[in-house]
Design a protein around this motif. Structure first.
Motif, PDB file in Angstrom:
ATOM      1  N   VAL A  90       0.828  -1.201   0.000  1.00 25.62           N
ATOM      2  CA  VAL A  90       0.000   0.000   0.000  1.00 25.62           C
ATOM      3  C   VAL A  90       0.865   1.255   0.000  1.00 25.62           C
ATOM      4  O   VAL A  90       0.604   2.228  -0.711  1.00 25.62           O
ATOM      5  CB  VAL A  90      -0.935   0.005   1.230  1.00 25.62           C
ATOM      6  CG1 VAL A  90      -1.852   1.228   1.208  1.00 25.62           C
ATOM      7  CG2 VAL A  90      -1.751  -1.274   1.281  1.00 25.62           C
ATOM      8  N   GLU A  91       1.938   1.210   0.805  1.00 27.25           N
ATOM      9  CA  GLU A  91       2.822   2.365   0.902  1.00 27.25           C
ATOM     10  C   GLU A  91       3.494   2.672  -0.433  1.00 27.25           C
ATOM     11  O   GLU A  91       3.651   3.836  -0.811  1.00 27.25           O
ATOM     12  CB  GLU A  91       3.884   2.098   1.983  1.00 27.25           C
ATOM     13  CG  GLU A  91       4.701   3.317   2.364  1.00 27.25           C
ATOM     14  CD  GLU A  91       5.623   3.046   3.533  1.00 27.25           C
ATOM     15  OE1 GLU A  91       6.146   4.013   4.099  1.00 27.25           O
ATOM     16  OE2 GLU A  91       5.827   1.869   3.872  1.00 27.25           O
ATOM     17  N   LEU A  92       3.866   1.621  -1.151  1.00 26.91           N
ATOM     18  CA  LEU A  92       4.476   1.791  -2.471  1.00 26.91           C
ATOM     19  C   LEU A  92       3.538   2.521  -3.416  1.00 26.91           C
ATOM     20  O   LEU A  92       3.929   3.472  -4.097  1.00 26.91           O
ATOM     21  CB  LEU A  92       4.812   0.412  -3.057  1.00 26.91           C
ATOM     22  CG  LEU A  92       6.244  -0.068  -3.046  1.00 26.91           C
ATOM     23  CD1 LEU A  92       6.327  -1.445  -3.670  1.00 26.91           C
ATOM     24  CD2 LEU A  92       7.129   0.903  -3.802  1.00 26.91           C
ATOM     25  N   VAL A  93       2.301   2.043  -3.469  1.00 28.18           N
ATOM     26  CA  VAL A  93       1.331   2.615  -4.398  1.00 28.18           C
ATOM     27  C   VAL A  93       1.098   4.090  -4.098  1.00 28.18           C
ATOM     28  O   VAL A  93       1.039   4.932  -4.999  1.00 28.18           O
ATOM     29  CB  VAL A  93       0.009   1.817  -4.338  1.00 28.18           C
ATOM     30  CG1 VAL A  93      -1.069   2.503  -5.170  1.00 28.18           C
ATOM     31  CG2 VAL A  93       0.224   0.389  -4.834  1.00 28.18           C
ATOM     32  N   ARG A  94       0.995   4.403  -2.812  1.00 27.59           N
ATOM     33  CA  ARG A  94       0.720   5.794  -2.441  1.00 27.59           C
ATOM     34  C   ARG A  94       1.946   6.683  -2.653  1.00 27.59           C
ATOM     35  O   ARG A  94       1.826   7.827  -3.103  1.00 27.59           O
ATOM     36  CB  ARG A  94       0.245   5.858  -0.990  1.00 27.59           C
ATOM     37  CG  ARG A  94      -1.124   5.224  -0.778  1.00 27.59           C
ATOM     38  CD  ARG A  94      -1.557   5.323   0.668  1.00 27.59           C
ATOM     39  NE  ARG A  94      -1.838   6.692   1.049  1.00 27.59           N
ATOM     40  CZ  ARG A  94      -3.025   7.275   0.935  1.00 27.59           C
ATOM     41  NH1 ARG A  94      -4.048   6.611   0.422  1.00 27.59           N
ATOM     42  NH2 ARG A  94      -3.205   8.519   1.319  1.00 27.59           N
ATOM     43  N   LYS A  95       3.124   6.167  -2.343  1.00 32.46           N
ATOM     44  CA  LYS A  95       4.338   6.966  -2.497  1.00 32.46           C
ATOM     45  C   LYS A  95       4.569   7.329  -3.960  1.00 32.46           C
ATOM     46  O   LYS A  95       5.034   8.426  -4.279  1.00 32.46           O
ATOM     47  CB  LYS A  95       5.550   6.219  -1.938  1.00 32.46           C
ATOM     48  CG  LYS A  95       6.837   7.058  -1.951  1.00 32.46           C
ATOM     49  CD  LYS A  95       7.969   6.348  -1.241  1.00 32.46           C
ATOM     50  CE  LYS A  95       9.250   7.167  -1.297  1.00 32.46           C
ATOM     51  NZ  LYS A  95       9.139   8.441  -0.577  1.00 32.46           N
TER      52      LYS A  95
ATOM     53  N   ARG B 132       6.152  -1.204 -11.256  1.00 36.89           N
ATOM     54  CA  ARG B 132       5.873   0.086 -11.893  1.00 36.89           C
ATOM     55  C   ARG B 132       5.986   1.229 -10.878  1.00 36.89           C
ATOM     56  O   ARG B 132       6.435   2.327 -11.219  1.00 36.89           O
ATOM     57  CB  ARG B 132       4.466   0.064 -12.512  1.00 36.89           C
ATOM     58  CG  ARG B 132       4.397  -0.721 -13.810  1.00 36.89           C
ATOM     59  CD  ARG B 132       2.948  -0.878 -14.284  1.00 36.89           C
ATOM     60  NE  ARG B 132       2.292   0.399 -14.483  1.00 36.89           N
ATOM     61  CZ  ARG B 132       2.298   1.103 -15.620  1.00 36.89           C
ATOM     62  NH1 ARG B 132       2.965   0.640 -16.673  1.00 36.89           N
ATOM     63  NH2 ARG B 132       1.644   2.243 -15.712  1.00 36.89           N
ATOM     64  N   MET B 133       5.609   0.963  -9.639  1.00 34.84           N
ATOM     65  CA  MET B 133       5.738   1.987  -8.606  1.00 34.84           C
ATOM     66  C   MET B 133       7.209   2.273  -8.307  1.00 34.84           C
ATOM     67  O   MET B 133       7.618   3.421  -8.138  1.00 34.84           O
ATOM     68  CB  MET B 133       5.021   1.550  -7.332  1.00 34.84           C
ATOM     69  CG  MET B 133       3.507   1.388  -7.451  1.00 34.84           C
ATOM     70  SD  MET B 133       2.648   2.832  -8.112  1.00 34.84           S
ATOM     71  CE  MET B 133       2.323   2.319  -9.803  1.00 34.84           C
ATOM     72  N   ILE B 134       8.015   1.211  -8.255  1.00 31.63           N
ATOM     73  CA  ILE B 134       9.458   1.380  -8.046  1.00 31.63           C
ATOM     74  C   ILE B 134      10.055   2.223  -9.166  1.00 31.63           C
ATOM     75  O   ILE B 134      10.848   3.147  -8.941  1.00 31.63           O
ATOM     76  CB  ILE B 134      10.160   0.010  -7.998  1.00 31.63           C
ATOM     77  CG1 ILE B 134       9.720  -0.775  -6.762  1.00 31.63           C
ATOM     78  CG2 ILE B 134      11.678   0.168  -8.022  1.00 31.63           C
ATOM     79  CD1 ILE B 134      10.238  -0.240  -5.466  1.00 31.63           C
ATOM     80  N   GLU B 135       9.668   1.911 -10.385  1.00 28.32           N
ATOM     81  CA  GLU B 135      10.177   2.662 -11.543  1.00 28.32           C
ATOM     82  C   GLU B 135       9.752   4.120 -11.492  1.00 28.32           C
ATOM     83  O   GLU B 135      10.529   5.026 -11.838  1.00 28.32           O
ATOM     84  CB  GLU B 135       9.693   2.003 -12.835  1.00 28.32           C
ATOM     85  CG  GLU B 135      10.324   0.638 -13.086  1.00 28.32           C
ATOM     86  CD  GLU B 135       9.588  -0.173 -14.147  1.00 28.32           C
ATOM     87  OE1 GLU B 135      10.139  -1.208 -14.567  1.00 28.32           O
ATOM     88  OE2 GLU B 135       8.464   0.219 -14.538  1.00 28.32           O
ATOM     89  N   THR B 136       8.527   4.359 -11.047  1.00 27.85           N
ATOM     90  CA  THR B 136       8.034   5.731 -10.935  1.00 27.85           C
ATOM     91  C   THR B 136       8.808   6.508  -9.877  1.00 27.85           C
ATOM     92  O   THR B 136       9.206   7.665 -10.091  1.00 27.85           O
ATOM     93  CB  THR B 136       6.529   5.729 -10.591  1.00 27.85           C
ATOM     94  OG1 THR B 136       5.809   5.060 -11.638  1.00 27.85           O
ATOM     95  CG2 THR B 136       5.994   7.143 -10.434  1.00 27.85           C
ATOM     96  N   ILE B 137       9.035   5.874  -8.728  1.00 26.49           N
ATOM     97  CA  ILE B 137       9.780   6.520  -7.642  1.00 26.49           C
ATOM     98  C   ILE B 137      11.226   6.781  -8.065  1.00 26.49           C
ATOM     99  O   ILE B 137      11.789   7.846  -7.810  1.00 26.49           O
ATOM    100  CB  ILE B 137       9.733   5.636  -6.378  1.00 26.49           C
ATOM    101  CG1 ILE B 137       8.296   5.552  -5.840  1.00 26.49           C
ATOM    102  CG2 ILE B 137      10.679   6.176  -5.299  1.00 26.49           C
ATOM    103  CD1 ILE B 137       8.081   4.462  -4.817  1.00 26.49           C
ATOM    104  N   ARG B 138      11.828   5.809  -8.741  1.00 29.07           N
ATOM    105  CA  ARG B 138      13.242   5.890  -9.103  1.00 29.07           C
ATOM    106  C   ARG B 138      13.482   6.729 -10.347  1.00 29.07           C
ATOM    107  O   ARG B 138      14.405   7.546 -10.411  1.00 29.07           O
ATOM    108  CB  ARG B 138      13.777   4.478  -9.320  1.00 29.07           C
ATOM    109  CG  ARG B 138      15.273   4.377  -9.626  1.00 29.07           C
ATOM    110  CD  ARG B 138      15.618   2.947 -10.000  1.00 29.07           C
ATOM    111  NE  ARG B 138      14.911   2.544 -11.217  1.00 29.07           N
ATOM    112  CZ  ARG B 138      14.647   1.263 -11.516  1.00 29.07           C
ATOM    113  NH1 ARG B 138      15.001   0.293 -10.702  1.00 29.07           N
ATOM    114  NH2 ARG B 138      14.016   0.972 -12.639  1.00 29.07           N
ATOM    115  N   ASP B 139      12.629   6.545 -11.385  1.00 30.55           N
ATOM    116  CA  ASP B 139      12.890   7.138 -12.691  1.00 30.55           C
ATOM    117  C   ASP B 139      11.919   8.254 -13.083  1.00 30.55           C
ATOM    118  O   ASP B 139      12.119   8.907 -14.102  1.00 30.55           O
ATOM    119  CB  ASP B 139      12.842   6.055 -13.776  1.00 30.55           C
ATOM    120  CG  ASP B 139      13.749   4.879 -13.464  1.00 30.55           C
ATOM    121  OD1 ASP B 139      14.827   5.112 -12.892  1.00 30.55           O
ATOM    122  OD2 ASP B 139      13.375   3.736 -13.785  1.00 30.55           O
TER     123      ASP B 139
END
Length: 336
Positions: free
Chosen positions: A91-96, A291-298
């Motif tokens: 949940v935290e990933l999606v929101r972040k 996809r959330m990781i990619e959004t946060i990182r890239d």
């Protein structure tokens, strides 16, 4: 014990007892015709089914060949299917990724939605949709099936109510979710029929892997033949199944055969949010997380959601490498 439901010409299929190795099975119409019947009459049926199960494992009963490809969901339809979000990391990933902080209440009060339970997708059946633009995603999860649970039941009572466990592919249509949530009334079209493992098993089949009302084994997802995730379902689980059942029963009783899902299994792996398999981590249980990781990182995602022809396999192995529930093996196809 291990149970399955085979396809036949009836809506609810043929209930069978399956041996420990998932190679042989036997129908038991003299005891029960459906798994729901078993849950409705657990105290009567369970001892009789255990005798059959033991004889099947010893070879006293020969039965016939078990093939997951011929399976319905263990429950082709159910009275109640509710999915939680026990892994707050997910949940935290999606929101972040969308720049939102996670409310403190999420750590003490589980998220949960009630999904459609009138139809489930067979564990080896195609997943058919009209458009790839809907953002087709898989979600690898664990589910428990309960006995009757009284309204207001506490954690201890709720934990004792667990009768069976299954694996889940909680199919999600990610591109439809934002508009639905914006209405303030929850999921519907974005959460179509889910699918469950070929076999449902009793907790004693898991030995010490079932403790603290959590299943402490890796849940493996293979996307188009490649390992995508193998997070441990017992790690980073903020709410165990007794807490999820208690939450569901706060204002209503739960009937025997109620299915409660864990939500997407997700591990932090000692980092902020987890690491992909290719980077040496345990990966993810859905495409949305990477996809959330990619959004946060890239700044934007590069991994696409599922396309027609894509395949997903979800399975859990015991310490000796044996499949516990059989595998969910599905292909996404265009609904014509």
């Amino acid at each position: 014990m291990k149970f399955a439901t085979l396809k036949n010409k009836t809506r609810d299929g043929m209930f069978v007892v399956v041996n420990r190795e998932l190679t042989r099975c036997v129908a038991v119409p003299n005891i029960a015709n459906t798994l729901q019947h078993v849950l409705d009459s657990w105290s009567h049926c369970a001892p009789l089914l255990e005798e059959v199960y033991n004889d099947l494992n010893r070879g006293i009963i020969e039965g016939f060949t078990f093939d997951s490809a011929h399976c319905e969901s263990p429950f082709p339809r159910a009275y109640h299917w509710a999915d939680g979000s026990a892994y707050v990391n997910h949940v935290e990933l999606v929101r972040k990724a969308r720049g939102a902080e996670i409310p403190e209440s999420f750590w003490i009060d589980p998220l949960m939605y009630q999904g459609g339970s009138d139809t489930f997708i067979g564990p080896c059946d195609d997943i058919a949709f009209s458009s790839e633009s809907w953002g087709i995603d898989f979600e690898a999860e664990i589910a428990v099936v309960t006995d009757d649970v009284a309204m207001g039941a506490g954690e201890e009572e709720s934990g004792r109510a667990v009768r069976l466990l299954m694996l889940v592919n909680d199919v999600s249509l990610r591109s439809l979710i934002p508009a639905e949530l914006a209405k303030g009334f929850g999921f519907y079209q974005s959460k179509p029929s889910s699918s469950f493992s070929p076999v449902a098993i009793t907790p004693d089949e898991l030995g010490d892997a079932w403790r603290g009302n959590k299943l402490h084994l890796p849940l493996r997802s293979y996307y188009n033949g490649q390992i995508f995730g193998c997070p441990n379902a017992g790690q980073d689980m903020t709410f165990d199944f007794s807490q999820l059942i208690k939450h569901a029963a706060k204002t209503r009783p739960l009937s025997a055969g109620t299915i409660i899902g864990s939500g997407t299994v997700s591990n932090k792996q000692g980092t902020d949010f987890g690491t992909s398999i290719s980077e040496g981590g345990v990966g993810y249980s859905c495409i949305a997380e990477i996809r959330m990781i990619e959004t946060i990182r890239d700044g934007s995602p590069s991994t696409t959601f599922m396309h027609f022809g894509d395949q997903i396999k979800i399975e859990m192995l015991d310490a000796q490498g044996n499949s516990l529930f059989g595998a969910i093996e599905q292909r996404v196809v265009e609904k014509l």
